[in-house]
Design a protein around this motif. Structure first.
Motif, PDB file in Angstrom:
ATOM      1  N   PRO A   1      47.855  34.174 -55.777  1.00  0.00           N
ATOM      2  CA  PRO A   1      49.320  34.142 -55.653  1.00  0.00           C
ATOM      3  C   PRO A   1      49.765  33.844 -54.214  1.00  0.00           C
ATOM      4  O   PRO A   1      49.163  34.325 -53.250  1.00  0.00           O
ATOM      5  CB  PRO A   1      49.753  35.553 -56.055  1.00  0.00           C
ATOM      6  N   VAL A   2      50.802  33.066 -54.097  1.00  0.00           N
ATOM      7  CA  VAL A   2      51.328  32.708 -52.781  1.00  0.00           C
ATOM      8  C   VAL A   2      51.747  33.971 -52.023  1.00  0.00           C
ATOM      9  O   VAL A   2      51.616  34.045 -50.794  1.00  0.00           O
ATOM     10  CB  VAL A   2      52.483  31.681 -52.890  1.00  0.00           C
ATOM     11  N   GLN A   3      52.190  34.998 -52.735  1.00  0.00           N
ATOM     12  CA  GLN A   3      52.593  36.243 -52.076  1.00  0.00           C
ATOM     13  C   GLN A   3      51.399  36.907 -51.385  1.00  0.00           C
ATOM     14  O   GLN A   3      51.544  37.484 -50.306  1.00  0.00           O
ATOM     15  CB  GLN A   3      53.221  37.216 -53.082  1.00  0.00           C
TER      16      GLN A   3
ATOM     17  N   GLU B   1      48.772  35.246 -50.217  1.00  0.00           N
ATOM     18  CA  GLU B   1      48.513  34.391 -49.054  1.00  0.00           C
ATOM     19  C   GLU B   1      49.484  34.713 -47.917  1.00  0.00           C
ATOM     20  O   GLU B   1      49.108  34.734 -46.740  1.00  0.00           O
ATOM     21  CB  GLU B   1      48.636  32.911 -49.442  1.00  0.00           C
ATOM     22  N   GLN B   2      50.746  34.992 -48.271  1.00  0.00           N
ATOM     23  CA  GLN B   2      51.740  35.339 -47.258  1.00  0.00           C
ATOM     24  C   GLN B   2      51.405  36.663 -46.586  1.00  0.00           C
ATOM     25  O   GLN B   2      51.531  36.802 -45.372  1.00  0.00           O
ATOM     26  CB  GLN B   2      53.135  35.390 -47.891  1.00  0.00           C
ATOM     27  N   CYS B   3      50.968  37.640 -47.392  1.00  0.00           N
ATOM     28  CA  CYS B   3      50.572  38.939 -46.829  1.00  0.00           C
ATOM     29  C   CYS B   3      49.395  38.774 -45.872  1.00  0.00           C
ATOM     30  O   CYS B   3      49.377  39.371 -44.783  1.00  0.00           O
ATOM     31  CB  CYS B   3      50.202  39.924 -47.938  1.00  0.00           C
ATOM     32  N   ILE B   4      48.412  37.973 -46.255  1.00  0.00           N
ATOM     33  CA  ILE B   4      47.235  37.730 -45.420  1.00  0.00           C
ATOM     34  C   ILE B   4      47.653  37.091 -44.091  1.00  0.00           C
ATOM     35  O   ILE B   4      47.213  37.513 -43.017  1.00  0.00           O
ATOM     36  CB  ILE B   4      46.205  36.858 -46.159  1.00  0.00           C
ATOM     37  N   ALA B   5      48.520  36.088 -44.166  1.00  0.00           N
ATOM     38  CA  ALA B   5      48.992  35.412 -42.951  1.00  0.00           C
ATOM     39  C   ALA B   5      49.756  36.384 -42.052  1.00  0.00           C
ATOM     40  O   ALA B   5      49.578  36.382 -40.825  1.00  0.00           O
ATOM     41  CB  ALA B   5      49.876  34.219 -43.325  1.00  0.00           C
TER      42      ALA B   5
ATOM     43  N   ARG C   1      47.102  44.461 -51.642  1.00  0.00           N
ATOM     44  CA  ARG C   1      46.191  45.040 -52.645  1.00  0.00           C
ATOM     45  C   ARG C   1      46.732  44.863 -54.057  1.00  0.00           C
ATOM     46  O   ARG C   1      45.990  44.528 -54.982  1.00  0.00           O
ATOM     47  CB  ARG C   1      45.944  46.526 -52.354  1.00  0.00           C
ATOM     48  N   LEU C   2      48.030  45.064 -54.247  1.00  0.00           N
ATOM     49  CA  LEU C   2      48.630  44.931 -55.579  1.00  0.00           C
ATOM     50  C   LEU C   2      48.588  43.485 -56.070  1.00  0.00           C
ATOM     51  O   LEU C   2      48.262  43.224 -57.229  1.00  0.00           O
ATOM     52  CB  LEU C   2      50.068  45.455 -55.579  1.00  0.00           C
ATOM     53  N   TRP C   3      48.915  42.525 -55.187  1.00  0.00           N
ATOM     54  CA  TRP C   3      48.873  41.118 -55.582  1.00  0.00           C
ATOM     55  C   TRP C   3      47.456  40.690 -55.932  1.00  0.00           C
ATOM     56  O   TRP C   3      47.224  39.993 -56.922  1.00  0.00           O
ATOM     57  CB  TRP C   3      49.442  40.216 -54.483  1.00  0.00           C
ATOM     58  N   LEU C   4      46.477  41.129 -55.121  1.00  0.00           N
ATOM     59  CA  LEU C   4      45.087  40.753 -55.385  1.00  0.00           C
ATOM     60  C   LEU C   4      44.548  41.439 -56.632  1.00  0.00           C
ATOM     61  O   LEU C   4      43.782  40.850 -57.393  1.00  0.00           O
ATOM     62  CB  LEU C   4      44.205  41.068 -54.168  1.00  0.00           C
TER      63      LEU C   4
END
Length: 134
Positions: A7-9, A11-15, A35-38
């Motif tokens: 999910p793009v969300q 990727e945004q959290c990681i960035a 954690r929730l998105w992954l």
């Protein structure tokens, strides 16, 4: 075929975490969101693995399909064959789940803690449409 992607969300959290100081007060919130998105992604990836055994010439599989009726809606997985179409909503919930008959609530036991949760259900009919525990 619409492929499953991170999910793009997430990727945004990681960035954001790469650029955020370790002691930033918002960092724990971003880490929890990641954690929730992954967790959702890994649940869908697990389902995708099992669906990968279906014959490719008989089934079409769409991940994360977003459509518009009166408003936009998203399906985790849409499985289409010549005989049926199946919408799959994936929930990746850890722990032991207990369901109370006649109720839309369940409890989850994890690490000796018990938490009340809503049952994932078919909102249009008010019933569980499909539940797989594994």
């Amino acid at each position: 075929m619409l492929e499953l992607i991170v999910p793009v969300q997430a990727e945004q959290c990681i960035a954001l975490l790469r650029r955020m100081p370790k002691n930033h007060p918002v960092r724990p919130i971003v880490e929890k969101d990641l954690r929730l998105w992954l967790k959702g992604y890994y649940g869908e990836r697990n389902v995708a693995y099992h669906l990968s055994f279906l014959p490719e010439d008989e089934y079409y599989i769409f991940h994360g399909l977003r459509l518009k009726d009166k408003k936009f809606f998203q399906m985790d997985v849409l499985l289409i064959s010549s005989k049926f179409a199946l919408i799959i909503e994936v929930k990746n919930i850890s722990g032991t789940l207990k369901f109370k008959k006649g109720s839309n609530l369940m409890t989850r036991e994890l690490n000796n803690l018990e938490e009340g949760m809503d049952i994932p259900f078919n909102r249009s009919k008010g019933i569980i449409s499909n539940l797989v525990i594994g």
